[in-house]
Design a protein around this motif. Structure first.
Motif, mmCIF file in Angstrom:
data_model
loop_
_atom_site.group_PDB
_atom_site.id
_atom_site.type_symbol
_atom_site.label_atom_id
_atom_site.label_comp_id
_atom_site.label_asym_id
_atom_site.label_seq_id
_atom_site.Cartn_x
_atom_site.Cartn_y
_atom_site.Cartn_z
ATOM 1 N N LEU A 12 3.606 7.750 2.360
ATOM 2 C CA LEU A 12 3.710 6.607 3.256
ATOM 3 C C LEU A 12 3.585 5.324 2.443
ATOM 4 O O LEU A 12 2.691 5.202 1.609
ATOM 5 N N ALA A 13 4.496 4.391 2.675
ATOM 6 C CA ALA A 13 4.446 3.096 1.986
ATOM 7 C C ALA A 13 4.568 1.986 3.016
ATOM 8 O O ALA A 13 5.418 2.051 3.912
ATOM 9 N N VAL A 14 3.707 0.984 2.902
ATOM 10 C CA VAL A 14 3.703 -0.158 3.823
ATOM 11 C C VAL A 14 4.119 -1.408 3.053
ATOM 12 O O VAL A 14 3.516 -1.751 2.035
ATOM 13 N N THR A 15 5.170 -2.077 3.559
ATOM 14 C CA THR A 15 5.665 -3.310 2.947
ATOM 15 C C THR A 15 5.772 -4.367 4.039
ATOM 16 O O THR A 15 6.608 -4.255 4.930
ATOM 17 N N VAL A 16 4.901 -5.353 3.968
ATOM 18 C CA VAL A 16 4.857 -6.407 4.982
ATOM 19 C C VAL A 16 5.242 -7.728 4.323
ATOM 20 O O VAL A 16 4.639 -8.135 3.332
ATOM 21 N N HIS A 17 6.249 -8.402 4.865
ATOM 22 C CA HIS A 17 6.764 -9.623 4.261
ATOM 23 C C HIS A 17 6.251 -10.896 4.918
ATOM 24 O O HIS A 17 6.591 -11.984 4.479
ATOM 25 N N GLY A 18 5.454 -10.776 5.971
ATOM 26 C CA GLY A 18 4.961 -11.988 6.611
ATOM 27 C C GLY A 18 4.259 -11.693 7.912
ATOM 28 O O GLY A 18 4.057 -10.534 8.299
ATOM 29 N N ALA A 20 -3.009 4.738 7.994
ATOM 30 C CA ALA A 20 -4.067 4.432 7.041
ATOM 31 C C ALA A 20 -4.707 5.682 6.443
ATOM 32 O O ALA A 20 -5.562 5.588 5.588
ATOM 33 N N GLY A 21 -4.310 6.876 6.885
ATOM 34 C CA GLY A 21 -4.922 8.079 6.359
ATOM 35 C C GLY A 21 -6.351 8.258 6.791
ATOM 36 O O GLY A 21 -7.170 8.826 6.091
ATOM 37 N N LEU A 22 -6.680 7.740 7.963
ATOM 38 C CA LEU A 22 -8.041 7.838 8.470
ATOM 39 C C LEU A 22 -8.176 8.908 9.544
ATOM 40 O O LEU A 22 -9.270 9.141 10.036
ATOM 41 N N ALA A 32 0.844 -1.191 0.000
ATOM 42 C CA ALA A 32 0.000 0.000 0.000
ATOM 43 C C ALA A 32 0.878 1.239 0.000
ATOM 44 O O ALA A 32 1.924 1.276 0.654
ATOM 45 N N VAL A 33 0.432 2.250 -0.753
ATOM 46 C CA VAL A 33 1.099 3.554 -0.782
ATOM 47 C C VAL A 33 0.024 4.615 -0.589
ATOM 48 O O VAL A 33 -1.039 4.554 -1.230
ATOM 49 N N LEU A 34 0.279 5.559 0.295
ATOM 50 C CA LEU A 34 -0.648 6.659 0.540
ATOM 51 C C LEU A 34 0.093 7.974 0.322
ATOM 52 O O LEU A 34 1.133 8.212 0.944
ATOM 53 N N VAL A 35 -0.429 8.801 -0.572
ATOM 54 C CA VAL A 35 0.137 10.128 -0.828
ATOM 55 C C VAL A 35 -0.923 11.147 -0.436
ATOM 56 O O VAL A 35 -2.031 11.132 -0.977
ATOM 57 N N SER A 36 -0.609 12.009 0.518
ATOM 58 C CA SER A 36 -1.619 12.914 1.057
ATOM 59 C C SER A 36 -1.254 14.375 0.820
ATOM 60 O O SER A 36 -0.088 14.744 0.722
ATOM 61 N N ASN A 37 -2.283 15.186 0.726
ATOM 62 C CA ASN A 37 -2.139 16.630 0.653
ATOM 63 C C ASN A 37 -1.787 17.130 2.051
ATOM 64 O O ASN A 37 -2.652 17.346 2.885
ATOM 65 N N ASN A 38 -0.482 17.268 2.325
ATOM 66 C CA ASN A 38 0.097 17.533 3.636
ATOM 67 C C ASN A 38 0.085 16.254 4.482
ATOM 68 O O ASN A 38 -0.814 15.412 4.326
#
Length: 431
Positions: free
Chosen positions: A334-340, A318-320, A304-310
């Motif tokens: 923000l980028a989330v990389t989960v391998h397990g 999670a941008g919530l 998942a990648v989240l790009v936010s206005n500020n």
């Protein structure tokens, strides 16, 4: 440095210490350590099972769901057998107090954007979606109230209306303010047109979540108060996000969330569709593989990648949540990389984020995909965009007219950082 913040930091450490001492004193050192270890093992089992539940189907998913339920229940029964359930409850209260005090101590006081005194609009034009927010337009009589204040109002009464053309036609007819009572996606669309023509924009919090209204400090419980800006308002100048040639006011998301909402079944069955698509999505088997480029750093294969206005709060992956400012002239990336399972458990438990989560503040970000087009969730609406996708920030691009009297942006509580808290607790009064 505020003495109140220092005292809150010290209170946090005292409450945390009292929680640990309570268990050790009541149960004894050896038994107390065993009880704490049991709680940690139960938490780890529950978090690992939650990840297994999201990434598998069929019997494996439901067995994992059973573990999610049984893990905390087993720990509770274990404590009850030791006749120490009251200790668990008191431990939880003390620990919750420690975290609450610590986060309040770490919260930095912030100022909102600068306000500008400007004349009230003479020809405001408002677009209202009566279906948004479960019917808030009708419930709060927004159209009638706006007309009483001299605004022209278009209530969308049929599907597939070209909202952008409505806004442009209103400007051609002499409108000197554009406003929207609807969801954030519609807000973003009309906000981009207002910015393009240099006219102020009015946000009416008639959507479901109203994230944009939250970060502007507007009243989300009573959207009719937003109309006060027509007669007694001020302007603030805020940034806009740009993805390709499209404006966004909140965020653009890639990967797991964007792939799920792209499904035609999502609108009718959000939970079922999400559970059905998540296993392949989180494993990187459903949807394109992503690669993020930001500030000379490349992240390969994030789920998942989240790009936010500020930027959002650092604790909000999670941008919530909320953004403390909308005028910093920067994207939050923000980028989330989960391998397990182990990475997932650490991530959900608030640990190991440096390995699983990349957080950056930048003016541009580029997302590439292994397919010609990539699903993107833009302010909650799903679209397909050609790869690569470039996101940028437009500083102070939008003039927003807001009521002079409004609730304001609620204080943002940061992620718990015990190292910073320790420095704050024992800092000298002169610091």
């Amino acid at each position: 440095m505020s003495s109140t913040r220092r005292n809150l930091a010290r209170l946090a450490f005292c409450a945390a210490a009292a929680a640990v001492v309570l268990v050790l004193a009541v149960a004894g050192v050896r038994a107390g350590l065993a009880l704490i270890l049991a709680a940690l093992l139960g938490s780890a089992a529950g978090l690992g099972a939650a990840w297994w539940f999201l990434t598998h189907r069929g019997v494996q998913r439901w067995l994992a769901g059973v573990v999610v339920v049984l893990a905390p229940l087993t720990v509770t029964v274990f404590y009850a057998q030791q006749r120490l359930l009251w200790v668990v409850i008191l431990f939880g209260v003390l620990w919750a107090a420690a975290v609450a005090a610590g986060r309040r101590a770490l919260a930095e006081p912030g100022d909102g954007p600068q306000e500008f005194e400007t004349p009230a609009p003479r020809h405001p034009y408002l677009i209202m979606n009566p279906r948004s927010g479960g019917g808030k337009v009708e419930r709060f009589r927004l159209a009638e109230r706006a007309r009483e204040l001299g605004a022209r109002v278009h209530v969308i009464d049929e599907p597939d209306v070209d909202v952008a053309e409505l806004a442009r036609q209103a400007l051609r007819d002499g409108a000197d303010l554009l406003g929207v009572a609807g969801g954030d996606g519609t807000q973003a669309l009309v906000a981009g047109i207002a910015a393009e023509h240099g006219v102020p924009f009015l946000v009416i919090s008639a959507g479901t979540r109203n994230h944009f209204a939250l970060d502007l400090g507007l009243d989300r419980d009573d959207p009719s108060t937003c109309l006060d800006a027509l007669t007694d308002g001020v302007e603030v100048h805020i940034d806009l996000g740009l993805i390709g040639d499209r404006t966004f006011v909140n965020n653009a998301s890639f990967g797991a969330y964007a792939t799920v909402v792209q499904s035609p079944a999502y609108r009718d069955d959000k939970v079922g569709t999400t559970l059905d698509l998540l296993p392949e999505t989180l494993a990187g088997q459903n949807g394109p593989q992503l690669e993020l480029h930001v500030d000379g750093v490349t992240v390969t294969g994030p789920q998942a990648v989240l790009v936010s206005n500020n930027p959002y709060a650092t604790a909000d992956i999670a941008g919530l949540g909320q953004r403390p400012r909308l005028d910093q002239g920067a994207l939050g990336v923000l980028a989330v990389t989960v391998h397990g399972t182990a990475d997932a458990a650490r991530l959900v438990g608030g640990r190991g984020r440096s390995r699983s989560v990349l957080i950056r503040t930048s003016t541009t970000a580029v997302v590439e995909a292994t397919t010609p087009e990539v699903p993107v969730g833009v302010d909650g609406e799903s679209i397909l965009m050609p790869s690569p996708v470039t996101c940028a920030i437009r500083p102070a691009a939008l003039r927003v007219r807001v009521p002079r009297r409004r609730p304001g942006v609620p204080p943002m509580l940061p992620e718990m950082d015990w190292t910073r808290l320790r420095r704050l607790a024992w800092a000298s009064r002169r610091d």
